[in-house]
Design a protein around this motif. Sequence first.
Motif, short mmCIF file in Angstrom:
data_model
loop_
_atom_site.label_atom_id
_atom_site.label_comp_id
_atom_site.label_asym_id
_atom_site.label_seq_id
_atom_site.Cartn_x
_atom_site.Cartn_y
_atom_site.Cartn_z
N TRP A 11 6.72 3.46 33.75
CA TRP A 11 7.43 3.87 32.33
C TRP A 11 9.20 3.27 32.93
O TRP A 11 9.80 4.33 34.01
CB TRP A 11 7.12 4.66 31.31
CG TRP A 11 8.13 4.29 30.30
CD1 TRP A 11 9.85 4.79 30.47
CD2 TRP A 11 8.56 3.40 29.60
NE1 TRP A 11 9.76 4.22 29.28
CE2 TRP A 11 9.46 3.05 28.58
CE3 TRP A 11 7.25 2.40 29.19
CZ2 TRP A 11 9.43 2.28 27.48
CZ3 TRP A 11 7.57 1.71 28.18
CH2 TRP A 11 8.37 1.87 28.02
N CYS A 12 9.08 2.15 33.24
CA CYS A 12 11.00 2.19 32.89
C CYS A 12 11.25 2.10 32.00
O CYS A 12 11.50 0.94 31.08
CB CYS A 12 11.54 0.33 34.13
SG CYS A 12 12.70 -0.39 34.66
N GLU A 13 12.38 2.68 31.91
CA GLU A 13 13.15 2.33 30.71
C GLU A 13 14.05 0.97 30.62
O GLU A 13 14.27 0.68 29.08
CB GLU A 13 14.58 3.08 30.73
CG GLU A 13 15.48 3.43 29.13
CD GLU A 13 14.10 4.52 28.98
OE1 GLU A 13 14.58 4.12 27.64
OE2 GLU A 13 13.66 4.95 28.36
N GLU A 14 14.81 0.41 31.28
CA GLU A 14 15.90 -1.07 31.61
C GLU A 14 14.37 -1.86 30.77
O GLU A 14 14.92 -2.67 30.45
CB GLU A 14 16.25 -1.50 32.71
CG GLU A 14 16.83 0.04 32.99
CD GLU A 14 18.20 -0.51 32.58
OE1 GLU A 14 18.56 -1.40 32.08
OE2 GLU A 14 18.71 0.79 32.90
N CYS A 15 12.94 -2.00 31.75
CA CYS A 15 11.69 -2.98 31.65
C CYS A 15 11.41 -2.56 29.96
O CYS A 15 10.91 -3.58 28.94
CB CYS A 15 10.86 -2.91 32.48
SG CYS A 15 11.73 -3.15 34.23
N GLN A 16 11.28 -1.84 29.41
CA GLN A 16 10.88 -0.86 28.12
C GLN A 16 9.33 -1.18 28.34
O GLN A 16 8.37 -2.12 27.60
CB GLN A 16 11.32 -1.44 27.14
CG GLN A 16 12.61 -1.46 26.96
CD GLN A 16 12.94 0.51 26.50
OE1 GLN A 16 12.82 0.69 25.32
NE2 GLN A 16 13.12 0.62 27.22
N GLU A 17 8.33 -0.75 29.71
CA GLU A 17 6.93 -0.74 29.97
C GLU A 17 6.44 -0.22 31.05
O GLU A 17 7.22 -0.23 32.00
CB GLU A 17 6.57 -2.68 29.81
CG GLU A 17 6.81 -3.66 31.21
CD GLU A 17 7.22 -5.17 31.22
OE1 GLU A 17 6.23 -5.04 30.74
OE2 GLU A 17 7.52 -5.95 31.97
N THR A 18 5.26 -0.35 30.86
CA THR A 18 4.64 0.56 31.72
C THR A 18 3.53 -0.39 32.91
O THR A 18 3.35 -1.50 32.38
CB THR A 18 3.59 1.17 31.12
OG1 THR A 18 4.17 1.92 30.17
CG2 THR A 18 2.29 1.97 31.95
N TYR A 26 9.31 6.71 49.34
CA TYR A 26 8.80 5.91 48.22
C TYR A 26 8.61 4.59 48.70
O TYR A 26 9.60 4.10 47.99
CB TYR A 26 8.28 6.66 46.95
CG TYR A 26 7.61 7.80 46.65
CD1 TYR A 26 6.49 8.39 47.42
CD2 TYR A 26 8.65 9.16 47.19
CE1 TYR A 26 6.27 9.70 47.81
CE2 TYR A 26 8.44 9.80 46.70
CZ TYR A 26 6.78 10.29 46.36
OH TYR A 26 6.73 12.37 46.92
N GLU A 27 7.12 3.39 48.33
CA GLU A 27 7.44 2.43 48.62
C GLU A 27 6.94 1.56 47.80
O GLU A 27 5.72 2.29 47.64
CB GLU A 27 6.98 1.31 50.11
CG GLU A 27 7.51 1.97 51.29
CD GLU A 27 7.42 1.29 52.82
OE1 GLU A 27 6.00 1.03 52.50
OE2 GLU A 27 7.93 1.88 54.29
N LEU A 28 6.95 1.05 46.43
CA LEU A 28 6.73 0.46 45.65
C LEU A 28 6.36 -1.03 45.63
O LEU A 28 7.39 -1.69 45.72
CB LEU A 28 7.44 0.97 44.18
CG LEU A 28 6.48 2.18 43.41
CD1 LEU A 28 7.93 3.27 44.52
CD2 LEU A 28 7.65 2.00 42.29
N SER A 29 5.32 -0.84 45.29
CA SER A 29 4.53 -3.21 44.96
C SER A 29 4.06 -3.31 43.83
O SER A 29 3.39 -2.16 43.36
CB SER A 29 4.22 -3.23 46.48
OG SER A 29 3.05 -2.70 46.55
N TYR A 52 12.02 5.04 42.40
CA TYR A 52 13.14 4.27 41.54
C TYR A 52 12.35 2.56 41.11
O TYR A 52 11.18 2.02 41.88
CB TYR A 52 14.27 4.10 42.11
CG TYR A 52 15.29 5.43 42.64
CD1 TYR A 52 15.64 6.46 41.27
CD2 TYR A 52 14.40 5.79 44.05
CE1 TYR A 52 16.60 7.06 42.08
CE2 TYR A 52 15.83 7.04 43.64
CZ TYR A 52 16.30 7.39 43.05
OH TYR A 52 16.74 8.27 43.48
N CYS A 53 12.61 1.61 40.31
CA CYS A 53 12.54 0.57 39.89
C CYS A 53 12.88 -0.33 41.05
O CYS A 53 13.83 -0.61 41.08
CB CYS A 53 13.19 0.41 38.31
SG CYS A 53 12.30 -1.82 38.21
N PRO A 54 11.23 -0.75 41.29
CA PRO A 54 12.41 -2.46 42.53
C PRO A 54 12.87 -3.21 41.93
O PRO A 54 13.51 -3.99 42.65
CB PRO A 54 10.47 -3.01 42.45
CG PRO A 54 9.71 -2.17 42.07
CD PRO A 54 10.87 -1.05 41.14
#
Length: 141
Positions: A74-81, A93-96, A18-20
């Motif tokens: 790709w995040c749908e909310e941010c509209q960017e990769t 999963y931990e994302l940074s 998920y998007c942080p």
Amino acid sequence: MQRRCDRNRKRSKRRAIYCPVHGCYIDSMSQKYGLFAEQAGQLQQRGVRRREALMLVAAKTAVPLEGEWLEAFWCEECQETKWYHVCKRDSVYELSIAPPELWQQATGVMHPHGNPSVGEFTSRHSRMMNHRSIQDFKFMY
């Protein structure tokens, strides 16, 4: 008791990444690029004892880091990769955001800002995947 269709389900499940920022599901836009440690300090940061880290680096020039990689999402909310450093611990999963120093530890990945020593013509043609790229090589008689 589970239903029979639930018990026999063999399909792989979607990764729970998920998007942080927004918390929405994000889609992968690249393959996984594995990370390697080339210095004992890099292994020590990940919990390996100093002596073991020094022995591993002396025995191998690069030690693969299990459960860590770089991947674009790709995040749908941010509209960017964006490129993320992904760490998988158990099934979580931990994302940074991928810091610049990790790009030197990845294998086979192109830096997102490109190589400054490569010309525009070369980088443009490396991205072309069709027959029209040959048109730039036409000679005038």
